[in-house]
Design an enzyme around this catalytic site. Structure first.
Site, PDB file in Angstrom:
ATOM      1  N   CYS A   1       0.813  -1.172   0.113  1.00 28.63           N
ATOM      2  CA  CYS A   1       0.104   0.116   0.159  1.00 28.63           C
ATOM      3  C   CYS A   1       0.891   1.401  -0.045  1.00 28.63           C
ATOM      4  CB  CYS A   1      -0.955   0.102   1.223  1.00 28.63           C
ATOM      5  SG  CYS A   1      -1.876   1.565   1.357  1.00 28.63           S
TER       6      CYS A   1
ATOM      7  N   CYS B   1      -1.234   0.063   9.385  1.00 30.49           N
ATOM      8  CA  CYS B   1      -0.241  -1.086   9.236  1.00 30.49           C
ATOM      9  C   CYS B   1       1.177  -0.553   9.695  1.00 30.49           C
ATOM     10  CB  CYS B   1      -0.049  -1.318   7.907  1.00 30.49           C
ATOM     11  SG  CYS B   1      -1.727  -2.144   7.030  1.00 30.49           S
TER      12      CYS B   1
ATOM     13  N   CYS C   1      -7.972   0.098   1.095  1.00 30.34           N
ATOM     14  CA  CYS C   1      -7.341  -0.389   1.995  1.00 30.34           C
ATOM     15  C   CYS C   1      -6.665  -1.893   1.566  1.00 30.34           C
ATOM     16  CB  CYS C   1      -8.036  -0.398   3.284  1.00 30.34           C
ATOM     17  SG  CYS C   1      -6.745  -1.408   4.458  1.00 30.34           S
TER      18      CYS C   1
ATOM     19  N   GLN D   1     -15.197 -11.360  15.101  1.00 28.82           N
ATOM     20  CA  GLN D   1     -13.962 -11.107  14.728  1.00 28.82           C
ATOM     21  C   GLN D   1     -13.668 -10.794  13.256  1.00 28.82           C
ATOM     22  OE1 GLN D   1     -11.008 -11.660  16.674  1.00 28.82           O
ATOM     23  NE2 GLN D   1     -11.568 -12.828  18.203  1.00 28.82           N
TER      24      GLN D   1
ATOM     25  N   GLU E   1     -22.436 -11.957  28.154  1.00 28.32           N
ATOM     26  CA  GLU E   1     -22.156 -10.740  26.952  1.00 28.32           C
ATOM     27  C   GLU E   1     -22.865  -9.614  27.751  1.00 28.32           C
ATOM     28  OE1 GLU E   1     -20.826  -8.138  24.628  1.00 28.32           O
ATOM     29  OE2 GLU E   1     -19.961  -9.991  24.726  1.00 28.32           O
TER      30      GLU E   1
ATOM     31  N   ASP F   1     -12.742 -14.756  26.745  1.00 28.68           N
ATOM     32  CA  ASP F   1     -12.143 -13.961  25.488  1.00 28.68           C
ATOM     33  C   ASP F   1     -12.474 -12.477  25.570  1.00 28.68           C
ATOM     34  OD1 ASP F   1     -11.291 -13.401  22.855  1.00 28.68           O
ATOM     35  OD2 ASP F   1     -13.067 -14.094  21.956  1.00 28.68           O
TER      36      ASP F   1
ATOM     37  N   CYS G   1      -6.209 -10.814  23.132  1.00 29.51           N
ATOM     38  CA  CYS G   1      -6.027 -10.044  21.916  1.00 29.51           C
ATOM     39  C   CYS G   1      -4.968  -9.122  22.377  1.00 29.51           C
ATOM     40  CB  CYS G   1      -7.028  -9.575  21.218  1.00 29.51           C
ATOM     41  SG  CYS G   1      -7.907  -8.255  22.446  1.00 29.51           S
TER      42      CYS G   1
END
Length: 468
Positions: free
Chosen positions: A71, A80, A163, A298, A348, A396, A423
């Site tokens: 890119c 990025c 993108c 996700q 949740e 998670d 994550c």
């Protein structure tokens, strides 16, 4: 040394944010876009007592790990951080990042960690993988509307409708919206004044279904020539849902509270497939999901199949277990687990996500799962007595990790296994330390690259109760 001095550095390490690290006269300097092995000239931008920040000015000798970014906006856009680094080296960095965090923050022995770490799960195609994108709308110097991404640590929009991490339909949608704005004089939102109309274009795509959701986030209650824009967007292949979200607040939060359907459905659907965890080949077991605007899902579905299949393999279910899935979102992991467990309970905080989870269970004909709305730590506190029989707990959590009360309740429940899907290696290290101090030990763990070209990584850890 002073600010603006030019110094020569050999980049020998990389920081958690992807910045290259080199030393000059004993002081470490962090340099964005520098790669391990580079020999560079950098300008000092900021000096602290023991370290500093510098800007890459010249590459005198390129690293063997340096590649040309796909890119043209990779340097300007903050999305990025690693696109200039060979992908195999990106994977090695992410594996080190997990180990370093667990050693430095969690206080675990490095040799022990390496004995438990399985090879990182990389991507076959580390581009074009994102099924969700949020594009801010602004104006360029000529006053024309533009869409793109915010430059790193700023709210300056880098104009880019294509993108490299997103799906091709994003470009088609954005060009249609920008053309409409020019033709019908729909002004872009201005953060400084609070005036203008178009704030963001939010796009979701189903990788397996091909269905597309387009949400227009506006500083108002309607659009000029609303039906004309809707007509143009619904002609785009795959578009199933066109929404208008009202956000008239002076805030950095993208979505407002009110959403109405302009055309089509309020949700789109997609599927995830069970994967063989040795070879990560698709082995069947398709699970369908309905996804609404605010639901967590996700962003990399192909890697998500591997991530959740790995979590399922670590859980080692036989059909007799009761499982609690914390921070369950729209039930993606819960429904994977339900096929192998006796009973699954999901918690949740987002009501819309729980509504989707219940629909998803119905859609897949799964009856041995129950979803509860509320903050995990609050629901667990109320359910502690009922949860004393839990065999496996799956967590998670968001990037901030588990709430302390959540961890305390899990330890009080004493499940045989905890499967932690993380994550953020830093909060993972913190939480693992507390769980291991509470009578558990790390059995196996594996990083999964969900976010190619960025510094972020997921990790799955199998934590086993110790019987002393």
């Amino acid at each position: 040394m002073q600010k603006n001095d030019l110094i020569e550095l050999k980049i020998e390490d990389i920081g958690t944010d992807g910045s290259g690290i080199g030393k000059y006269e004993g002081m470490a300097f962090f340099v964005r876009d520098a790669v391990i092995g580079d020999r560079i000239v950098a300008k000092i931008m900021k000096l602290k007592k023991t370290y500093g920040f510098a800007r890459l000015m010249e590459i005198k000798e390129a690293s063997p790990f340096r590649v040309k970014p796909r890119c043209m906006f990779a340097g300007a856009c903050g999305g990025c951080q690693l696109q200039h680094t060979d992908y195999k080296e990106q994977l090695a960095f992410k594996e080190r990042k997990v180990l370093d965090s667990l050693e430095r923050i969690g206080g675990f022995d490095r040799e022990f960690l390496e004995s438990k770490m399985e090879p990182i799960v990389g991507m076959e195609q580390p581009y074009g993988y994102r099924n969700k994108a949020q594009f801010p709308i602004g104006t360029n110097t000529d006053g024309e509307p533009v869409a793109g991404f915010y430059a790193g640590r700023s709210h300056r929009i880098v104009a880019n409708t294509d993108c490299a991490l997103g799906v091709p339909v994003n470009k088609t949608v954005l060009e249609a919206v920008l053309a409409y704005m020019k033709e019908f004089h729909a002004p872009a939102y201005d953060e400084s004044s609070g005036r203008g109309l178009m704030r963001h274009v939010f796009i979701r795509s189903g990788f397996h279904s091909g269905e597309v959701m387009v949400c227009l986030v506006v500083n108002g209650r309607k659009l000029p020539m609303e039906k004309e824009l809707t007509k143009r967007l619904c002609r785009i292949s795959g578009v199933k849902s066109i929404l208008l979200n009202v956000n008239q607040e002076n805030t950095n939060v993208i979505l407002g509270e009110e959403t109405r359907v302009l055309w089509g459905d309020a949700v789109i659907s997609d599927a995830l497939y069970l994967r063989d965890t040795d070879w990560f080949l698709r082995v069947g077991g398709k699970t369908m999901y309905q996804i609404s605007l605010k639901s967590f899902y996700q962003v990399n579905p192909l890697q998500t199949e591997k991530l959740y299949s790995l979590a399922l393999a670590y859980a080692g279910l036989t059909g007799e277990e009761t499982v609690w899935d914390l921070y369950c979102g729209i039930g993606t992991i819960s429904l994977f687990l339900a096929g192998k467990a006796k009973r699954v309970y999901g918690i949740e905080a987002v009501p819309e996500a729980v509504a989707d989870a219940r629909k998803n269970a119905e859609l897949n004909g799964i009856s041995n799962v129950e979803f509860i709305v509320g903050k995990v730590e609050e629901v667990l506190a109320k359910q502690e007595a009922a949860m004393s029989h839990a065999d496996v707990v799956v967590v998670d959590p968001p990037r901030k990790g588990c709430d302390k009360r959540c961890l305390e309740t899990i330890l009080a429940m004493k499940p045989e296994k905890i499967i932690y899907v993380s994550c953020d290696p830093a909060t993972l290290a913190r939480d693992l330390r507390e769980l291991c101090d509470g009578g558990y030990g790390i059995e196996r763990m594996r990083a999964v690259d969900q976010f190619g070209q960025t510094v972020h990584t997921e990790c799955v850890v199998w934590i086993q109760r110790k019987h002393i």
